[in-house]
Design an enzyme around this catalytic site. Structure first.
Site, PDB file in Angstrom:
ATOM      1  N   GLU A 131      33.534 -13.512  88.164  1.00  0.00           N
ATOM      2  CA  GLU A 131      32.661 -12.447  88.674  1.00  0.00           C
ATOM      3  C   GLU A 131      32.788 -11.287  87.695  1.00  0.00           C
ATOM      4  OE1 GLU A 131      30.615 -12.900  91.100  1.00  0.00           O
ATOM      5  OE2 GLU A 131      31.406 -14.902  91.525  1.00  0.00           O
TER       6      GLU A 131
ATOM      7  N   CYS B 157      30.419  -3.073  89.283  1.00  0.00           N
ATOM      8  CA  CYS B 157      29.649  -4.063  88.530  1.00  0.00           C
ATOM      9  C   CYS B 157      28.187  -4.076  88.953  1.00  0.00           C
ATOM     10  CB  CYS B 157      30.256  -5.450  88.691  1.00  0.00           C
ATOM     11  SG  CYS B 157      30.347  -6.035  90.410  1.00  0.00           S
TER      12      CYS B 157
END
Length: 491
Positions: free
Chosen positions: A258, A292
């Protein structure tokens, strides 16, 4: 299985200067001090692991995992529920320390604690769910597919949402019968690991099933290379993810990556400008843009670009920046000097290349002002690179096709948002975007533990964590056939 004696999760007399293997013990890498980014003061001291600690942890975890996988599902579920209760009992005090360690405002830390508790409850449900299927086969043969734990899961988590981004792997991996070796970011070891270990210790998790090893890159590499760890779950930068993926590939490990994002928020000309400015500000500035999913590129129809930029700049100039522990602020500090320098270099480089500074662009210590850049174009660092700082980059477009082309001009594929009064038009645009997360009439930062979360391209390897995807991540299929007697074969 008995529950451990209750003690405060914040009791540094137990965990200060130590690592965790079911007990609190000295790390072979020594100890180090964790500094509060907002004040520069030492918050606490933790143990530091080294590669030898990783080797010991993996061996212990392998031994403990076999018995844990054979533990009745209701007992494993009960441990998860008790751990959630442990966090709930000290929620307010934990919020304060989690916020201070990561430089977060209190609402962000409150969200983390709430989601961590939910993740434990969600994991508690997993052992009681169906774990296989009956498959079609020939008469006289029972054919089954069942899910089994992988063994020892290595988890490497980042600094920005350290509690959630550790918990989302630790809790489900343990719940379905794995052991876990966790390396939190050394800047946020309490939120990223120590508090999880303390809660599970209090909940009665058997020793050896969870190891928390704060440390540097050598510890992470040792964990990725360890032969007794069949899976690595990593959340962090794309650059680090590429290295981990390469090492894991050589060792034939399953890997969940991720990674970063350069997320686009498309604002069509029929969007409400005040609501759009508010959404953009949240997506770009929440937790100083150190997310993110942050809104890295604001694509605005040219007919409204100037006015929306003005409103966004006005909002940015009014957002207070300071120490969240002592002031009512919207933005706290950047995590450290290295990251602040990265943010500032991208802003300065982009201005030199023709971007226009509409607001912000300055900093005092680690406190970087909410910043707006307009006239941002492909080829500028502000357009191309993940900034991980409080910078909104405004790019004008003339048509829906151009908006899609600009949004897609990136190696990342994590999150996207589209703001429009026409849901149908927004949906049609969204279907053309290759991203893991898509939000119609919302900005790009959104997460719930029950959703499958993941990106494509440089944002990850196409896997997802959370909700229904957790079974796929932390178990493997085993095919089982059963016959009443051995068949006769023509050999």
């Amino acid at each position: 299985m008995t529950q451990s004696t209750t003690s405060s999760l914040l009791d540094s007399a137990r965990w200060g200067g130590r690592i965790f293997n079911g007990d609190w013990l000295a790390g072979q890498g020594g100890r180090y001090q964790v500094v509060e980014p907002a004040s520069g003061r030492v918050l606490h001291e933790v143990g530091q692991a080294n590669p030898a600690d990783v080797s010991n942890a993996v061996q212990q975890a392998q031994q403990a995992q076999r018995a844990w996988a054979a533990t009745p599902p209701r007992e494993r579920a009960a441990v998860m529920r008790r751990a959630a209760d442990a966090l709930e009992r000290e929620r307010d005090a934990l919020v304060s320390l989690v916020a201070r360690e990561s430089g977060a405002i209190q609402p962000k830390a409150e969200f983390e604690l709430g989601e961590a508790i939910s993740l434990f409850h969600q994991a508690a449900a997993m052992p009681l769910q169906a774990q296989g299927q009956v498959l079609p086969s020939v008469p006289g043969r029972l054919s089954l597919a069942r899910r089994l734990p992988l063994g020892v899961i290595g988890v490497i988590s980042p600094f920005n949402f350290p509690l959630i981004l550790s918990m989302r792997s630790v809790a489900p991996a343990l719940a379905v019968g794995n052991a876990v070796v966790l390396k939190p970011d050394p800047r946020t070891p309490f939120a990223g690991g120590i508090v999880i270990a303390a809660a599970l210790e209090q909940a009665g998790l058997p020793k050896g099933l969870l190891h928390v090893l704060p440390g540097g890159a050598d510890v992470g590499q040792a964990l990725v290379e360890a032969p007794g760890v069949p899976m690595i779950a990593f959340t962090g930068s794309t650059a680090a993810g590429r290295k981990i993926g390469e090492i894991a590939g050589r060792h034939l490990k399953k890997v969940s990556l991720e990674l970063g994002g350069k997320n686009a928020l498309i604002v069509l000309e029929d969007a409400d400008l005040d609501q759009a400015a508010s959404a953009i500000a949240f997506g770009a500035y929440f937790h100083q843009g150190q997310i993110c999913m942050a809104t890295g590129r604001v694509l605005v129809h040219r007919s409204i670009a100037a006015e929306l930029t003005r409103r966004l700049a006005d909002k940015a100039r009014r957002l207070p920046v300071g120490d969240p522990a002592t002031e009512q602020v919207a933005l706290g500090p950047i995590i450290d000097q290295r990251q602040l320098q990265h943010v500032d270099e991208i802003v300065r480089s982009s201005i030199a290349a023709g971007a226009v500074l509409e607001a912000g662009g300055g900093h005092r210590g680690l406190f970087y002002d909410a910043t707006v850049l307009s006239n941002v174009k492909p080829g500028m660092r502000a357009f191309d690179e993940e900034i991980f700082g409080p910078v909104a980059n405004v790019i004008a477009f003339d048509s829906d096709d151009e908006a899609v082309e600009l949004a897609s001009r990136t190696e990342y594929g994590l999150s996207a948002g589209i703001l429009s009064a026409s849901v149908g038009r927004a949906m049609a645009l969204g279907e053309r975007l290759h991203v893991g997360l898509l939000h119609i009439n919302d900005q790009t930062v959104a997460d719930e533990g029950v959703n499958p979360f993941g990106g494509t391209g440089a944002s990850g390897n196409g896997t997802s964590v959370g909700g229904p995807s957790d079974w796929e991540q932390y178990t493997h299929w085993q095919w089982v056939t059963i016959k009443d007697r051995i068949p006769q074969y023509p050999f």
